[in-house]
Design a protein around this motif. Structure first.
Motif, PDB file in Angstrom:
ATOM      1  N   ILE A 181     129.834 113.133  46.544  1.00 43.42           N
ATOM      2  CA  ILE A 181     131.042 113.527  47.274  1.00 43.42           C
ATOM      3  C   ILE A 181     131.641 114.739  46.573  1.00 43.42           C
ATOM      4  CG2 ILE A 181     131.594 111.150  48.013  1.00 43.42           C
ATOM      5  CD1 ILE A 181     133.708 111.137  45.666  1.00 43.42           C
ATOM      6  N   MET A 182     132.654 115.330  47.221  1.00 43.56           N
ATOM      7  CA  MET A 182     133.478 116.328  46.563  1.00 43.56           C
ATOM      8  C   MET A 182     134.927 115.874  46.697  1.00 43.56           C
ATOM      9  SD  MET A 182     133.466 119.168  44.843  1.00 43.56           S
ATOM     10  CE  MET A 182     131.948 120.072  45.220  1.00 43.56           C
ATOM     11  N   ARG A 183     135.497 115.447  45.569  1.00 40.02           N
ATOM     12  CA  ARG A 183     136.908 115.049  45.597  1.00 40.02           C
ATOM     13  C   ARG A 183     137.766 116.304  45.536  1.00 40.02           C
ATOM     14  NH1 ARG A 183     141.153 114.773  42.182  1.00 40.02           N
ATOM     15  NH2 ARG A 183     142.811 113.303  42.778  1.00 40.02           N
ATOM     16  N   ASP A 184     138.472 116.574  46.611  1.00 38.39           N
ATOM     17  CA  ASP A 184     139.323 117.770  46.684  1.00 38.39           C
ATOM     18  C   ASP A 184     140.452 117.503  47.676  1.00 38.39           C
ATOM     19  OD1 ASP A 184     140.461 120.326  46.944  1.00 38.39           O
ATOM     20  OD2 ASP A 184     138.552 121.306  46.510  1.00 38.39           O
ATOM     21  N   PRO A 185     141.506 116.827  47.217  1.00 39.66           N
ATOM     22  CA  PRO A 185     142.601 116.476  48.132  1.00 39.66           C
ATOM     23  C   PRO A 185     143.201 117.683  48.843  1.00 39.66           C
ATOM     24  CG  PRO A 185     142.836 115.301  46.059  1.00 39.66           C
ATOM     25  CD  PRO A 185     141.749 116.303  45.852  1.00 39.66           C
ATOM     26  N   ASP A 186     143.265 118.827  48.177  1.00 39.35           N
ATOM     27  CA  ASP A 186     143.836 120.025  48.811  1.00 39.35           C
ATOM     28  C   ASP A 186     143.016 120.461  50.013  1.00 39.35           C
ATOM     29  OD1 ASP A 186     145.816 120.055  46.918  1.00 39.35           O
ATOM     30  OD2 ASP A 186     144.841 121.561  45.642  1.00 39.35           O
ATOM     31  N   VAL A 187     141.699 120.476  49.854  1.00 37.47           N
ATOM     32  CA  VAL A 187     140.841 120.887  50.967  1.00 37.47           C
ATOM     33  C   VAL A 187     140.844 119.830  52.061  1.00 37.47           C
ATOM     34  CG1 VAL A 187     138.482 121.476  51.646  1.00 37.47           C
ATOM     35  CG2 VAL A 187     139.425 122.375  49.510  1.00 37.47           C
ATOM     36  N   VAL A 188     140.901 118.556  51.680  1.00 33.76           N
ATOM     37  CA  VAL A 188     141.027 117.505  52.691  1.00 33.76           C
ATOM     38  C   VAL A 188     142.271 117.751  53.540  1.00 33.76           C
ATOM     39  CG1 VAL A 188     141.489 115.047  53.063  1.00 33.76           C
ATOM     40  CG2 VAL A 188     139.734 115.742  51.419  1.00 33.76           C
ATOM     41  N   GLU A 189     143.382 118.056  52.882  1.00 29.38           N
ATOM     42  CA  GLU A 189     144.624 118.311  53.611  1.00 29.38           C
ATOM     43  C   GLU A 189     144.480 119.508  54.545  1.00 29.38           C
ATOM     44  OE1 GLU A 189     148.391 118.016  55.068  1.00 29.38           O
ATOM     45  OE2 GLU A 189     147.364 116.567  53.783  1.00 29.38           O
ATOM     46  N   GLN A 190     143.825 120.552  54.093  1.00 30.22           N
ATOM     47  CA  GLN A 190     143.625 121.730  54.953  1.00 30.22           C
ATOM     48  C   GLN A 190     142.764 121.389  56.165  1.00 30.22           C
ATOM     49  OE1 GLN A 190     142.652 125.486  52.730  1.00 30.22           O
ATOM     50  NE2 GLN A 190     143.012 124.193  50.919  1.00 30.22           N
ATOM     51  N   CYS A 191     141.748 120.577  55.962  1.00 36.34           N
ATOM     52  CA  CYS A 191     140.878 120.191  57.070  1.00 36.34           C
ATOM     53  C   CYS A 191     141.616 119.295  58.061  1.00 36.34           C
ATOM     54  CB  CYS A 191     139.633 119.483  56.545  1.00 36.34           C
ATOM     55  SG  CYS A 191     138.505 120.551  55.612  1.00 36.34           S
ATOM     56  N   VAL A 192     142.424 118.376  57.533  1.00 35.85           N
ATOM     57  CA  VAL A 192     143.208 117.494  58.408  1.00 35.85           C
ATOM     58  C   VAL A 192     144.191 118.315  59.235  1.00 35.85           C
ATOM     59  CG1 VAL A 192     144.919 115.648  58.458  1.00 35.85           C
ATOM     60  CG2 VAL A 192     142.916 115.449  56.955  1.00 35.85           C
ATOM     61  N   GLU A 193     144.834 119.283  58.598  1.00 31.41           N
ATOM     62  CA  GLU A 193     145.771 120.133  59.327  1.00 31.41           C
ATOM     63  C   GLU A 193     145.058 120.947  60.403  1.00 31.41           C
ATOM     64  OE1 GLU A 193     147.898 122.563  56.603  1.00 31.41           O
ATOM     65  OE2 GLU A 193     149.099 120.908  55.788  1.00 31.41           O
ATOM     66  N   ALA A 194     143.856 121.412  60.109  1.00 30.88           N
ATOM     67  CA  ALA A 194     143.101 122.196  61.102  1.00 30.88           C
ATOM     68  C   ALA A 194     142.645 121.306  62.251  1.00 30.88           C
ATOM     69  CB  ALA A 194     141.909 122.861  60.439  1.00 30.88           C
ATOM     70  N   GLY A 195     142.155 120.108  61.946  1.00 30.25           N
ATOM     71  CA  GLY A 195     141.711 119.168  62.969  1.00 30.25           C
ATOM     72  C   GLY A 195     140.216 119.213  63.214  1.00 30.25           C
ATOM     73  N   VAL A 196     139.697 118.115  63.744  1.00 29.72           N
ATOM     74  CA  VAL A 196     138.273 118.034  64.079  1.00 29.72           C
ATOM     75  C   VAL A 196     137.933 119.101  65.128  1.00 29.72           C
ATOM     76  CG1 VAL A 196     136.491 116.581  65.126  1.00 29.72           C
ATOM     77  CG2 VAL A 196     138.143 115.576  63.528  1.00 29.72           C
ATOM     78  N   GLY A 197     136.791 119.741  64.911  1.00 28.06           N
ATOM     79  CA  GLY A 197     136.340 120.768  65.853  1.00 28.06           C
ATOM     80  C   GLY A 197     136.786 122.169  65.499  1.00 28.06           C
ATOM     81  N   GLU A 198     137.543 122.299  64.399  1.00 29.02           N
ATOM     82  CA  GLU A 198     138.039 123.611  63.982  1.00 29.02           C
ATOM     83  C   GLU A 198     137.280 124.110  62.758  1.00 29.02           C
ATOM     84  OE1 GLU A 198     140.205 125.321  65.737  1.00 29.02           O
ATOM     85  OE2 GLU A 198     140.415 123.652  67.174  1.00 29.02           O
ATOM     86  N   ARG A 199     137.286 125.443  62.595  1.00 29.42           N
ATOM     87  CA  ARG A 199     136.678 126.059  61.416  1.00 29.42           C
ATOM     88  C   ARG A 199     137.756 126.348  60.384  1.00 29.42           C
ATOM     89  NH1 ARG A 199     131.473 126.730  62.410  1.00 29.42           N
ATOM     90  NH2 ARG A 199     131.204 127.496  60.257  1.00 29.42           N
ATOM     91  N   VAL A 200     137.353 126.236  59.112  1.00 28.85           N
ATOM     92  CA  VAL A 200     138.269 126.538  58.012  1.00 28.85           C
ATOM     93  C   VAL A 200     137.541 127.395  56.986  1.00 28.85           C
ATOM     94  CG1 VAL A 200     139.645 124.418  58.276  1.00 28.85           C
ATOM     95  CG2 VAL A 200     137.618 124.397  56.803  1.00 28.85           C
ATOM     96  N   THR A 201     138.303 128.143  56.220  1.00 28.00           N
ATOM     97  CA  THR A 201     137.761 128.858  55.065  1.00 28.00           C
ATOM     98  C   THR A 201     138.514 128.341  53.845  1.00 28.00           C
ATOM     99  OG1 THR A 201     137.248 130.808  56.388  1.00 28.00           O
ATOM    100  CG2 THR A 201     137.358 131.093  53.988  1.00 28.00           C
ATOM    101  N   VAL A 202     137.778 127.723  52.927  1.00 23.07           N
ATOM    102  CA  VAL A 202     138.424 126.981  51.842  1.00 23.07           C
ATOM    103  C   VAL A 202     137.722 127.257  50.514  1.00 23.07           C
ATOM    104  CG1 VAL A 202     139.349 125.114  53.273  1.00 23.07           C
ATOM    105  CG2 VAL A 202     136.990 124.972  52.453  1.00 23.07           C
TER     106      VAL A 202
END
Length: 510
Positions: A343-364
């Motif tokens: 796994i990759m434990r990274d709460p900050d990136v998890v939060e960014q992905c949750v904010e973006a939502g499923v089906g969205e692209r992120v740069t992290v």
């Protein structure tokens, strides 16, 4: 009506003394914290020590009095207040049944290091002994990676350790311990113990009991148990991420008399010393390992299952940060396809992905945020948020079957192009030893060409049967496979391979 009353308590932590910070009660709550009747409700029928104890108690008509079952993912020293809290719960249970107590069963680890102390289990069992007196038997189950202190041997009546690594026999260990405890309560068995400590430190992958020197050592231990006077031969290859005086390969033997215990312990310890060179090996670093995986995929071998690689140095099951980046960086740089990383434990990136939502692209910027020992963050990772879960699932594989897991929020982030590397991002640290971790985010691990898990050997139980090849990676981190990578101040010396030792230097028995 039950014939005997036994207090059952569980308090387990594998302490990496090189890890920063302390392990407080919130980290136990994150993994497992059950009290009283919650214990049978949550753990009956599970492949755990507590589950095994319950099985035999029910069969034998023993009444169990439940105290606490607490376990945290391996990490830094256990906070003093947390140690006192869980120890206090066990002692309260002992005192509550003091008038009609026939035995005590404790499910411990053996490598716990509390704040301001060098040993957690020995003092805990001593406090139990002070309350129950010399005539109430105490049986203790232990992880194979225990660092066994003299105090623990002196205070317990019997020690029963796991025999398998991966630890697929945790339930069996509980059953073995409860059977021995029953013999002490009913048949008058008064065990004697003797411990020898061959000065050998084994590399992590070499502790695998399914092959190599540890498999042969364990077979020999089982042969010794066929002797009339021998009850249990325990073998502990040690947890070398703990810089404490009891950190040592050890062989505590339980027998019906001191002579039998001493003889078996010394014979097996001498045998381990003779095989010391076999406990050291050469393993590929990340660039070589990833390149090898690509070759295997190109040759078509993955028709029989994926290449499974182990990011050993960052194994959270040994106290790793779980955000090491050296292996994932190689996977991205070498452009692996149809690959997975857990796994990759990274709460900050998890939060960014949750904010973006499923089906969205992120740069992290992924990983490398805990310390400077596990690699730098991978900057500017382009990913597609494939799934978001609550991180809750139960083990379905051979280890800890039925046990609950709590990742916090978890994200399946598909990095790079559509067929690139799927990364499981989490808020909590956890060794991904059970393949259900992939399925719970929508990935079928059997269909990947390459997958990486942050683990040393536990992954083998569930992953090896589905794989075409297994590659342990000599990666950096707090769980480095090689004991020579650590600076020890408090362990016994000399030790092989840390020191040059002449063959005649061991054994040195009185």
């Amino acid at each position: 009506m039950a014939d005997e009353t036994v207090v059952l308590g569980g308090f387990s932590h594998e302490t990496n003394t090189f890890a920063k910070g302390t392990t407080g009660r919130p980290l136990f709550q994150e993994r497992r914290e059950y009290f009283g009747d919650e214990i049978p409700e949550k753990m009956r029928g599970t492949n755990t020590c507590e589950g095994g104890v319950m099985d035999v108690a029910e069969d034998e008509g023993v009444d169990l009095h439940y105290t606490v079952s607490a376990s945290a993912t391996p990490s830094g020293v256990v906070a003093a207040d947390a140690y006192d809290f869980y120890t206090g719960k066990i002692l309260e249970g002992v005192e509550a049944k003091s008038d009609d107590l026939d035995g005590v069963a404790l499910c411990l680890h053996g490598a716990m290091v509390p704040e301001g102390m060098t040993d957690g289990e020995g003092p805990l069992v001593r406090k139990v002994r002070e309350r129950v007196g010399p005539d109430v038997p105490i049986a203790v189950t232990l992880d194979l990676h225990g660092n066994i202190s003299d105090e623990l041997v002196e205070q317990a009546d019997t020690l029963i350790a796991y025999e398998e690594y991966p630890h697929t026999d945790t339930g069996d260990t509980g059953r073995r311990a409860m059977r021995v405890l029953t013999r002490m309560m009913r048949d008058g068995l008064e065990p004697a113990m003797h411990i020898e400590r061959p000065p050998v430190l084994a590399m992590g992958p070499k502790q695998n009991t399914r092959e190599g020197p540890m498999a042969e050592v364990m077979d020999t231990a089982r042969e010794y148990e066929e002797r009339d006077d021998v009850v249990k031969v325990n073998v502990f290859p040690a947890f070398h991420q703990a810089d404490v005086p009891s950190m040592n390969f050890s062989v505590p033997v339980v027998a019906t008399n001191e002579d039998a215990a001493r003889e078996a312990s010394r014979e097996l310890a001498a045998h381990i010393w003779e095989r010391r060179e076999d406990f050291i090996g050469d393993y590929p670093e990340p660039p070589e390992a990833v390149s090898r995986a690509k070759e295997i995929v190109a040759d078509g071998a993955t028709e029989d299952g994926p290449v499974v690689m182990a990011d050993v140095g960052d194994n959270p099951g040994g106290g790793g940060a779980a955000d090491g980046t050296t292996v994932l960086r190689e996977m991205l740089d070498q452009e692996l396809t149809n690959a997975g990383f857990a796994i990759m434990r990274d709460p900050d990136v998890v939060e960014q992905c949750v904010e973006a939502g499923v089906g969205e692209r992120v740069t992290v910027d992924v990983g490398g945020k805990t310390d400077d020992m596990h690699g730098d963050p991978i900057e500017g990772v382009d990913g597609y948020v494939k799934a978001i879960t609550d991180g809750e699932f139960e083990n379905t594989g051979p280890m800890g079957t039925g046990s609950e897991n709590h990742l916090g929020r978890a994200v399946h982030l598909q990095c790079g192009h559509e067929d690139g590397v799927s990364v499981i991002l989490t808020e909590n640290r956890m060794q991904p030893l059970d393949a259900e971790i992939w399925r719970h985010v929508g990935i079928q691990p059997e269909r990947l060409d390459t997958l990486v898990v942050k683990s040393t050997n536990h992954f083998r139980a569930d992953y090896e049967p589905m794989s075409c090849e297994v590659i342990p990676i000599n990666s950096i981190g707090l769980v480095s496979m090689d004991p020579r990578n650590f600076d020890f101040d408090h362990i016994p010396r000399p030790q092989f391979p840390l020191d040059e030792m002449a063959a005649e230097e061991y054994p040195d028995w009185e």
